[in-house]
Design a protein around this motif. Sequence first.
Motif, PDB file in Angstrom:
ATOM      1  N   SER A  28      -0.990   0.212   0.608  1.00 57.23           N
ATOM      2  CA  SER A  28      -0.195   1.055  -0.292  1.00 57.23           C
ATOM      3  C   SER A  28      -1.047   1.498  -1.479  1.00 57.23           C
ATOM      4  O   SER A  28      -1.830   0.716  -2.027  1.00 57.23           O
ATOM      5  N   LEU A  29      -0.870   2.747  -1.873  1.00 56.81           N
ATOM      6  CA  LEU A  29      -1.608   3.268  -3.016  1.00 56.81           C
ATOM      7  C   LEU A  29      -1.326   2.432  -4.263  1.00 56.81           C
ATOM      8  O   LEU A  29      -2.233   2.168  -5.061  1.00 56.81           O
ATOM      9  N   LEU A  30      -0.084   1.997  -4.423  1.00 56.87           N
ATOM     10  CA  LEU A  30       0.286   1.195  -5.583  1.00 56.87           C
ATOM     11  C   LEU A  30      -0.550  -0.076  -5.669  1.00 56.87           C
ATOM     12  O   LEU A  30      -1.147  -0.383  -6.710  1.00 56.87           O
ATOM     13  N   LEU A  31      -0.626  -0.822  -4.575  1.00 56.91           N
ATOM     14  CA  LEU A  31      -1.369  -2.079  -4.586  1.00 56.91           C
ATOM     15  C   LEU A  31      -2.871  -1.851  -4.664  1.00 56.91           C
ATOM     16  O   LEU A  31      -3.588  -2.616  -5.324  1.00 56.91           O
ATOM     17  N   GLN A  32      -3.356  -0.824  -4.002  1.00 54.35           N
ATOM     18  CA  GLN A  32      -4.795  -0.575  -4.051  1.00 54.35           C
ATOM     19  C   GLN A  32      -5.238  -0.173  -5.454  1.00 54.35           C
ATOM     20  O   GLN A  32      -6.304  -0.585  -5.923  1.00 54.35           O
ATOM     21  N   LYS A  33      -4.418   0.611  -6.126  1.00 55.88           N
ATOM     22  CA  LYS A  33      -4.742   0.982  -7.502  1.00 55.88           C
ATOM     23  C   LYS A  33      -4.670  -0.236  -8.422  1.00 55.88           C
ATOM     24  O   LYS A  33      -5.537  -0.451  -9.278  1.00 55.88           O
ATOM     25  N   MET A  34      -3.620  -1.041  -8.252  1.00 57.77           N
ATOM     26  CA  MET A  34      -3.425  -2.188  -9.133  1.00 57.77           C
ATOM     27  C   MET A  34      -4.518  -3.234  -8.958  1.00 57.77           C
ATOM     28  O   MET A  34      -4.887  -3.924  -9.909  1.00 57.77           O
ATOM     29  N   SER A  35      -5.029  -3.364  -7.751  1.00 56.73           N
ATOM     30  CA  SER A  35      -5.993  -4.431  -7.465  1.00 56.73           C
ATOM     31  C   SER A  35      -7.436  -3.952  -7.442  1.00 56.73           C
ATOM     32  O   SER A  35      -8.346  -4.751  -7.210  1.00 56.73           O
ATOM     33  N   GLY A  36      -7.669  -2.656  -7.661  1.00 56.96           N
ATOM     34  CA  GLY A  36      -9.033  -2.150  -7.673  1.00 56.96           C
ATOM     35  C   GLY A  36      -9.577  -1.812  -6.309  1.00 56.96           C
ATOM     36  O   GLY A  36     -10.787  -1.617  -6.156  1.00 56.96           O
ATOM     37  N   GLY A  37      -8.708  -1.719  -5.307  1.00 55.76           N
ATOM     38  CA  GLY A  37      -9.172  -1.347  -3.973  1.00 55.76           C
ATOM     39  C   GLY A  37      -9.704   0.069  -3.921  1.00 55.76           C
ATOM     40  O   GLY A  37     -10.587   0.383  -3.118  1.00 55.76           O
ATOM     41  N   ILE A  38      -9.168   0.929  -4.759  1.00 53.86           N
ATOM     42  CA  ILE A  38      -9.678   2.287  -4.931  1.00 53.86           C
ATOM     43  C   ILE A  38      -9.793   2.540  -6.426  1.00 53.86           C
ATOM     44  O   ILE A  38      -9.163   1.841  -7.229  1.00 53.86           O
ATOM     45  N   PRO A  39     -10.619   3.510  -6.849  1.00 50.38           N
ATOM     46  CA  PRO A  39     -10.829   3.745  -8.282  1.00 50.38           C
ATOM     47  C   PRO A  39      -9.515   3.962  -9.029  1.00 50.38           C
ATOM     48  O   PRO A  39      -8.608   4.636  -8.551  1.00 50.38           O
ATOM     49  N   HIS A  40      -9.451   3.365 -10.203  1.00 54.91           N
ATOM     50  CA  HIS A  40      -8.243   3.437 -11.025  1.00 54.91           C
ATOM     51  C   HIS A  40      -8.663   3.538 -12.482  1.00 54.91           C
ATOM     52  O   HIS A  40      -9.391   2.667 -12.985  1.00 54.91           O
ATOM     53  N   GLY A  41      -8.224   4.590 -13.153  1.00 51.67           N
ATOM     54  CA  GLY A  41      -8.615   4.803 -14.540  1.00 51.67           C
ATOM     55  C   GLY A  41      -8.172   3.698 -15.471  1.00 51.67           C
ATOM     56  O   GLY A  41      -8.756   3.487 -16.530  1.00 51.67           O
ATOM     57  N   GLY A  42      -7.133   2.966 -15.092  1.00 51.15           N
ATOM     58  CA  GLY A  42      -6.640   1.881 -15.931  1.00 51.15           C
ATOM     59  C   GLY A  42      -7.304   0.552 -15.672  1.00 51.15           C
ATOM     60  O   GLY A  42      -6.840  -0.480 -16.163  1.00 51.15           O
ATOM     61  N   GLY A  43      -8.385   0.550 -14.900  1.00 54.42           N
ATOM     62  CA  GLY A  43      -9.069  -0.701 -14.604  1.00 54.42           C
ATOM     63  C   GLY A  43      -8.388  -1.459 -13.484  1.00 54.42           C
ATOM     64  O   GLY A  43      -7.652  -0.900 -12.669  1.00 54.42           O
ATOM     65  N   ILE A  44      -8.646  -2.757 -13.429  1.00 53.78           N
ATOM     66  CA  ILE A  44      -8.081  -3.610 -12.382  1.00 53.78           C
ATOM     67  C   ILE A  44      -7.135  -4.597 -13.061  1.00 53.78           C
ATOM     68  O   ILE A  44      -7.537  -5.690 -13.461  1.00 53.78           O
TER      69      ILE A  44
END
Length: 510
Positions: free
Chosen positions: A175-191
């Motif tokens: 899920s995009l939500l979990l990947q963003k939250m855990s750093g699986g894909i780039p996220h401007g808000g960090g991990i």
Amino acid sequence: MLLASVLCCFCAVSSLFSAEYSRIDVTPQQVVLQGKDASFQLLITGYSETGKATDLTRTASYRIDGESLVQLNDSGIIRSLQDGRTRVVVMVDDREISVPVSVDSSDHRISLNFENDIEPILSRYRCNTSGCHGKAEGQNGFKLSVFGFDPVADYSALVMEARGRRVFPSSPERSLLLQKMSGGIPHGGGIPIDPARPEYRTVRDWILEGMPVGSPEDAVVTKIQLTPNQQVMHRGDQQQLRVVATMSDGRQVDVTELAQFRSNAAAQAVVDPEGLITTGQSPGVVAVMATYMGNVDVFKAFIPRVEGSIDFPEVAENNSIDSHVNNQLKKLNIIPSGRADDASYLRRVYVDLIGTLPTAEETRQFLTDVRADKRSLIVDALMERPEFADYWALKWSDLLRVDRLALGHKNAYSYYNWIRTSFKENKPLDELARDLITAEGPLREQPAGTFYKAVGGANKQASTLSQVLLGIRIECAECHHHPWDRWSQQDYFSMQAFLTQVKFKPSNVG
């Protein structure tokens, strides 16, 4: 919702004696963990011979005595892993305290509810703040309600918007939500969330279960309780906090890991996201606020100017305020000032009550007065003088917005005169507030109603009345739930709705 309940009351403790401390307490005495990833924060406190309390939660050691049915960390948090009974041993110096732990239903969550389980995670990791997805325009096409004040909109944003690509029930980890939250894909808000954290597992299980929104019958949080609620701390001390939420069905849930903490004086004490307070080098009183799902509780730290005990003198107490002040001074190791001499007292009471200095003759009369109760008598006499009503009417005219330019000379004078008459007649403040709020009729006959003309608009009236009469700044709740207080948008608009009923119409009387 994860449940971690305590079979004994929170004041129950296990105690032992140590070389450095005369007593060491562990709370709670017995822990019951129910549900997957249920947790509870232990608190360890050592007491010296003089009664000084020292938090040992982070310096104590922990081990499991028996089956490894729970997970322990260095912060004293116990987390459920497997059903059964075991014991956690707390070690301080060469002493040990055993805490029985019971684990039940560890293979599933008690319930999954978006507002109860997912929204607190988004708030705890600041996903819904104004610096991230909570800003007015959102962030990169994804918008959450600021501070989670609108769970319905947040659920829609996560589950239904963006063609549903933010959640993937058949493979939650993708899920995009979990990947963003855990750093699986780039996220401007960090991990923000490590995949090993229980919060990650909660979101994953929620997605796996089909993103349940929950039921209207699900329990909700009714209050939270901080433990301890106050402590005398010296400079450089630390204190771990515990936050327990009481649910509407009577359950008690440890939410320390999801609560948010804030100090009102960082120079005196700071608090980390886990609820660990560290005092600075400045003495005084500092408040640390904990918030969770719109509920608030406060811890107070008293940091003395001088460490150690002092001989606190016997001080006369004339009322409950004196008692409260003296208790605070004792905690801060501050010796109260001595009794003011008659000349100083007279000057102060004149300035405080009527805003002017006594004349030479008034001073001579007071200084030569030999009556034992002359100080009380001068207070009564000053409150009967016209200057008392003048002085306090002037102060309250500022608070209640007496403005000659906005109201006109006639209305402003009539409004001011009503305030002055109220003080002259010694009207209780609750009656003054009632007369102000419920004023009805021509302004010439009901000058208190001029307030509604001076402060136009129900929103400004709600903000002004709450601040002046209640000492509360409620206007933050106009746009969203108050971030650091208990006031919600419903509270704000309920008060505003009352004031929208106030109407003006032409009158022949004036």
